[in-house]
Design a protein around this motif. Structure first.
Motif, PDB file in Angstrom:
ATOM      1  N   MET A   1     -30.430 -37.952 -13.843  1.00  0.00           N
ATOM      2  CA  MET A   1     -31.449 -37.045 -13.065  1.00  0.00           C
ATOM      3  C   MET A   1     -32.581 -36.392 -13.518  1.00  0.00           C
ATOM      4  O   MET A   1     -33.328 -35.433 -13.215  1.00  0.00           O
ATOM      5  N   ARG A   2     -32.420 -36.446 -14.965  1.00  0.00           N
ATOM      6  CA  ARG A   2     -33.210 -35.889 -15.756  1.00  0.00           C
ATOM      7  C   ARG A   2     -34.806 -36.345 -15.421  1.00  0.00           C
ATOM      8  O   ARG A   2     -35.793 -35.460 -15.423  1.00  0.00           O
ATOM      9  N   GLU A   3     -34.844 -37.601 -14.927  1.00  0.00           N
ATOM     10  CA  GLU A   3     -36.283 -38.007 -14.603  1.00  0.00           C
ATOM     11  C   GLU A   3     -36.876 -37.146 -13.412  1.00  0.00           C
ATOM     12  O   GLU A   3     -38.066 -36.892 -13.167  1.00  0.00           O
ATOM     13  N   ILE A   4     -35.940 -36.873 -12.561  1.00  0.00           N
ATOM     14  CA  ILE A   4     -36.411 -36.193 -11.236  1.00  0.00           C
ATOM     15  C   ILE A   4     -36.859 -34.785 -11.809  1.00  0.00           C
ATOM     16  O   ILE A   4     -37.728 -34.080 -11.502  1.00  0.00           O
ATOM     17  N   ALA A   5     -35.946 -34.278 -12.838  1.00  0.00           N
ATOM     18  CA  ALA A   5     -35.993 -32.706 -12.955  1.00  0.00           C
ATOM     19  C   ALA A   5     -37.491 -32.852 -13.654  1.00  0.00           C
ATOM     20  O   ALA A   5     -38.242 -31.816 -13.370  1.00  0.00           O
ATOM     21  N   ALA A   6     -37.720 -33.945 -14.257  1.00  0.00           N
ATOM     22  CA  ALA A   6     -39.155 -33.805 -15.048  1.00  0.00           C
ATOM     23  C   ALA A   6     -40.343 -33.984 -14.098  1.00  0.00           C
ATOM     24  O   ALA A   6     -41.386 -33.358 -14.238  1.00  0.00           O
ATOM     25  N   ALA A   7     -40.153 -34.698 -13.023  1.00  0.00           N
ATOM     26  CA  ALA A   7     -40.975 -35.275 -11.936  1.00  0.00           C
ATOM     27  C   ALA A   7     -41.598 -34.083 -11.227  1.00  0.00           C
ATOM     28  O   ALA A   7     -42.569 -33.679 -10.791  1.00  0.00           O
ATOM     29  N   VAL A   8     -40.458 -32.983 -10.934  1.00  0.00           N
ATOM     30  CA  VAL A   8     -40.738 -32.028  -9.952  1.00  0.00           C
ATOM     31  C   VAL A   8     -40.913 -30.680 -10.688  1.00  0.00           C
ATOM     32  O   VAL A   8     -41.294 -29.589 -10.026  1.00  0.00           O
ATOM     33  N   ALA A   9     -41.180 -30.882 -12.028  1.00  0.00           N
ATOM     34  CA  ALA A   9     -41.093 -29.340 -12.774  1.00  0.00           C
ATOM     35  C   ALA A   9     -42.365 -28.718 -12.513  1.00  0.00           C
ATOM     36  O   ALA A   9     -42.350 -27.561 -11.962  1.00  0.00           O
ATOM     37  N   ARG A 207     -41.602 -29.184 -31.590  1.00  0.00           N
ATOM     38  CA  ARG A 207     -40.693 -28.387 -31.122  1.00  0.00           C
ATOM     39  C   ARG A 207     -40.621 -27.978 -29.839  1.00  0.00           C
ATOM     40  O   ARG A 207     -39.828 -27.935 -28.853  1.00  0.00           O
ATOM     41  N   ARG A 208     -41.905 -27.684 -29.239  1.00  0.00           N
ATOM     42  CA  ARG A 208     -42.166 -27.518 -27.768  1.00  0.00           C
ATOM     43  C   ARG A 208     -41.745 -28.745 -26.968  1.00  0.00           C
ATOM     44  O   ARG A 208     -41.424 -28.548 -25.964  1.00  0.00           O
ATOM     45  N   ASP A 209     -42.139 -29.966 -27.486  1.00  0.00           N
ATOM     46  CA  ASP A 209     -41.825 -31.272 -26.648  1.00  0.00           C
ATOM     47  C   ASP A 209     -40.449 -31.369 -26.690  1.00  0.00           C
ATOM     48  O   ASP A 209     -39.784 -31.604 -25.589  1.00  0.00           O
ATOM     49  N   ASP A 210     -39.603 -31.073 -27.750  1.00  0.00           N
ATOM     50  CA  ASP A 210     -38.272 -31.111 -27.708  1.00  0.00           C
ATOM     51  C   ASP A 210     -37.734 -30.092 -26.801  1.00  0.00           C
ATOM     52  O   ASP A 210     -36.591 -30.463 -25.979  1.00  0.00           O
ATOM     53  N   ALA A 211     -38.136 -28.789 -26.488  1.00  0.00           N
ATOM     54  CA  ALA A 211     -37.642 -27.912 -25.583  1.00  0.00           C
ATOM     55  C   ALA A 211     -37.937 -28.545 -24.051  1.00  0.00           C
ATOM     56  O   ALA A 211     -36.948 -27.901 -23.351  1.00  0.00           O
ATOM     57  N   GLU A 212     -38.999 -29.055 -23.817  1.00  0.00           N
ATOM     58  CA  GLU A 212     -39.497 -29.748 -22.589  1.00  0.00           C
ATOM     59  C   GLU A 212     -38.166 -30.577 -22.245  1.00  0.00           C
ATOM     60  O   GLU A 212     -37.779 -30.502 -20.884  1.00  0.00           O
ATOM     61  N   ASP A 216     -35.649 -30.316 -19.323  1.00  0.00           N
ATOM     62  CA  ASP A 216     -35.187 -31.524 -18.152  1.00  0.00           C
ATOM     63  C   ASP A 216     -33.671 -31.881 -18.315  1.00  0.00           C
ATOM     64  O   ASP A 216     -32.897 -31.927 -17.201  1.00  0.00           O
ATOM     65  N   ASP A 217     -33.009 -31.848 -19.403  1.00  0.00           N
ATOM     66  CA  ASP A 217     -31.692 -32.305 -19.442  1.00  0.00           C
ATOM     67  C   ASP A 217     -30.899 -31.100 -18.956  1.00  0.00           C
ATOM     68  O   ASP A 217     -29.798 -31.580 -17.795  1.00  0.00           O
TER      69      ASP A 217
END
Length: 247
Positions: A1-9, A207-212, A216-217
């Protein structure tokens, strides 16, 4: 579901945060006589109760502690429970106005409610506080309040992810993208961070990309209550509601 979390963020970030800069929010400021960041902190963080200002700063995460202390102290005359209830009304009135023509509000509210009910409260105190707030019967008002609650969940977990990725809150603000505010140094200045600012290096961006991705995870379990078709429906309805609100 991480893709859903990213899509609605981003759309949920906009839906759940835009009321804070709305005409309804300005009316709240006039009504209470509070200025600057004080109505924002008193309203948004009033769900924490009569907490010390440092507790509020800990929950807010991305603001300089001293700025939070000053804003919280200035609002001491407004009881926190009153401020939180009035701020919820701001979100609700915004929803009634902006989603008046959104026919699928009942279904979106139902899906958001299930995500909220399934969300973890650990490390997300503002989410926990807002989840405990009463919800309105009006579907359009409920959509915005629930979007705000989901936004608070992501916000709390994002603070965890930022620190785990080796970023300071200021570095996160400088290197990040805001769904409803400005990016980079203007955003840091708006939040009250004093200059000079550190350079945003490639390492900070990495690191910012890693945090995003980590955020999502961490958000994914909240969406696990939905089946695949329901999750896709949530994404479609959130994006549609965003278009209705923002045109």
């Amino acid at each position: 579901m991480r893709e859903i979390a990213a899509a609605v963020a981003e759309p949920i970030g906009r839906l759940g945060g835009a009321f804070m800069r709305s005409r309804e929010a300005k009316a709240f400021s006039v009504e209470t006589g509070l200025t600057g960041w004080t109505p924002y902190f008193r309203g948004r963080c009033g769900v924490l109760g009569d907490a010390d200002a440092d507790v509020v700063a800990a929950a807010a995460g991305f603001f300089p502690v001293e700025a939070v202390r000053k804003a919280w102290a200035k609002g001491a005359g407004l009881p926190t429970a009153t401020a939180a209830a009035r701020y919820a009304a701001v979100a609700q009135d915004f929803g009634r106005r902006k989603l008046a023509d959104f026919a699928e509000s009942a279904r979106l509210a139902d899906l958001l409610q299930r995500v909220v009910d399934g969300g973890p409260v650990v490390a997300a105190p503002l989410f926990a506080g807002w989840r405990a707030m009463p919800l309105p019967e009006d579907d359009r008002a409920r959509v915005i309040q629930l979007a705000h609650v989901v936004r608070e969940l992501r916000g709390g977990l994002h603070i965890v992810a930022v620190l785990a990725s080796g970023l300071s809150p200021l570095e996160a603000v400088l290197s990040g993208h805001s769904a409803i505010l400005r990016d980079g140094e203007p955003n840091a200045e708006y939040f009250g961070w004093p200059r000079p600012y550190p350079e945003v290096t490639d390492e900070i961006r990495r690191r910012r990309d890693d945090a995003e991705r980590l955020t999502d995870d961490l958000m994914a379990p909240a969406f696990a209550v939905l089946g695949t078709a329901e999750a896709d429906e949530l994404v479609a309805l959130v994006q549609k509601a965003e278009r209705v609100v923002f045109g």
